[in-house]
Design a protein around this motif. Structure first.
Motif, mmCIF file in Angstrom:
data_model
loop_
_atom_site.group_PDB
_atom_site.id
_atom_site.type_symbol
_atom_site.label_atom_id
_atom_site.label_comp_id
_atom_site.label_asym_id
_atom_site.label_seq_id
_atom_site.Cartn_x
_atom_site.Cartn_y
_atom_site.Cartn_z
ATOM 1 N N LEU A 133 29.139 -6.217 -26.830
ATOM 2 C CA LEU A 133 28.187 -7.210 -26.343
ATOM 3 C C LEU A 133 28.872 -8.551 -26.145
ATOM 4 C CD1 LEU A 133 25.098 -6.503 -28.651
ATOM 5 C CD2 LEU A 133 25.586 -5.577 -26.375
ATOM 6 N N ILE A 161 14.971 -4.405 -29.497
ATOM 7 C CA ILE A 161 15.289 -5.317 -28.401
ATOM 8 C C ILE A 161 14.101 -5.478 -27.451
ATOM 9 C CG2 ILE A 161 17.739 -4.772 -28.527
ATOM 10 C CD1 ILE A 161 17.366 -3.034 -26.021
ATOM 11 N N TYR A 204 14.455 -14.238 -23.007
ATOM 12 C CA TYR A 204 15.142 -13.482 -24.049
ATOM 13 C C TYR A 204 15.380 -14.334 -25.287
ATOM 14 C CZ TYR A 204 16.277 -10.249 -20.228
ATOM 15 O OH TYR A 204 16.203 -9.385 -19.161
ATOM 16 N N ASP A 251 18.110 -14.645 -28.739
ATOM 17 C CA ASP A 251 19.449 -14.249 -29.176
ATOM 18 C C ASP A 251 19.374 -13.349 -30.409
ATOM 19 O OD1 ASP A 251 20.341 -15.916 -27.183
ATOM 20 O OD2 ASP A 251 20.763 -17.606 -28.513
ATOM 21 N N LYS A 275 24.816 -13.360 -30.299
ATOM 22 C CA LYS A 275 24.792 -12.481 -29.133
ATOM 23 C C LYS A 275 23.628 -12.930 -28.252
ATOM 24 C CE LYS A 275 27.792 -9.932 -31.420
ATOM 25 N NZ LYS A 275 29.235 -9.864 -31.080
ATOM 26 N N VAL A 323 19.518 -10.914 -26.045
ATOM 27 C CA VAL A 323 19.452 -9.535 -26.543
ATOM 28 C C VAL A 323 18.016 -9.029 -26.616
ATOM 29 C CG1 VAL A 323 19.880 -8.045 -28.528
ATOM 30 C CG2 VAL A 323 21.629 -9.665 -27.803
#
Length: 320
Positions: free
Chosen positions: A81, A249, A291, A293, A309, A312
């Motif tokens: 990722l 997710i 989104y 993180d 990231k 995610v």
């Protein structure tokens, strides 16, 4: 050490141990599980905390027992990722970093080494300014109180949570720490921050699980079953020893028809063209438009790094 005339004229080596404690003292016995170093050095409060934290996460969020949609069978490596540059936790950590961690609601995964013994020398100190320290104490108290109210994990989980609290207690200014909890106060700040992120992740997972039950029970409300909206999607992750081993997710699915969900002018014209009978290779689709993180706390003998990231977890859906 030997006598003349021993067989073959050889002598075997002799190993001597001196035990200064009383023979009946429990610490005076050497067993295969007890080395000389562990007999002298007691484990640190941080090492005990990390051991309990891993057990707590494994017990309260066992991936195979989560009520969710089927987990992806092939685990995804976190190393594949995209990631922002890792940030190191320590007494030199910047105030914006610490404030961002305290304010973030993003789920946090904890990456432990394969052998917890690798963390025996693990030491991290934080130097929170009084306003941030007060914020950490308040957020942690609120998270613990919510865990106690819900008490989803049962008595054993609550006992382990109490132990984690004792190992990360943050006395108020002017107060002495409770008896038996003395230690490096800066290490206690570090343990308290990790506990807060762990509890936020647990509480978020429990909330998602309730939402899934409500959806399966038809409690979303009339007319919402086929509308473009968020749905759970749990995937399996791979990174040494990871707790929790999965993350939700989320994903978007549902129909894109009037009234359109979270749309723009392009999609309004596109949908009107399509519903008027004109062919389109791709009609409006229900997709994520915002989104959140994913945070990963990577622990090893050298310290702790926070890896972010980005993009995610889906937060909102729209027709595009």
């Amino acid at each position: 050490m030997g006598e003349e005339g021993a067989p073959n004229g050889t002598l075997g080596p002799v190993l001597l141990f001196r035990m200064d404690k009383a023979p009946n003292s429990p610490d005076s016995r050497l067993t295969p599980e007890r080395s000389l170093s562990t007999a002298v050095l007691a484990p640190s409060r941080t090492f005990l905390f990390l051991c309990d934290l891993q057990k707590f996460l494994s017990e309260v969020l066992p991936g195979e027992k989560l009520e969710s949609l089927p987990v992806q069978t092939a685990p995804v490596s976190l190393d594949t990722l995209q990631s922002l540059p890792p940030l190191t936790l320590g007494d030199s950590a910047s105030e914006p970093l610490l404030l961002g961690l305290l304010n973030s609601s993003a789920p946090t995964l904890f990456s432990f080494p394969r052998q917890l013994s690798e963390l025996q020398e693990h030491r991290v100190e934080l130097a929170l300014q009084p306003p941030l320290l007060a914020m950490l104490r308040l957020r942690l108290e609120e998270a613990v109180a919510q865990m106690v109210r819900e008490s989803v994990g049962g008595r054993d989980i609550m006992d382990r949570l109490l132990r984690l609290q004792e190992l990360s207690v943050l006395p108020r200014e002017g107060e002495d720490p409770p008896a038996g909890t003395q230690g490096n106060p800066r290490e206690a700040q570090y343990r308290a921050l990790l506990l807060l992120k762990a509890l936020q992740t647990v509480l978020g997972a429990w909330e998602e699980e309730r939402g899934q039950r409500a959806a399966r029970g038809g409690q979303e409300g009339p007319g919402k079953g086929n509308v473009c909206q968020l749905h759970s999607l749990t995937v399996s992750l791979k990174k040494y020893v990871l707790n929790p081993p999965t993350t939700n997710i989320k994903n978007c699915q549902g129909a894109c028809s009037f009234p359109l969900t979270n749309t723009n002018n392009h999609v309004i014209l596109l949908n009107s063209h399509w519903e008027s009978g004109f062919p389109l290779e791709r009609p409006p689709c229900c997709v994520p438009v915002d989104y959140e993180d994913l945070q990963v706390a990577e622990l090893d003998g050298a310290g702790t790094k926070i890896s972010i990231k980005p993009n995610v977890v889906a937060k909102a859906c729209g027709c595009r």
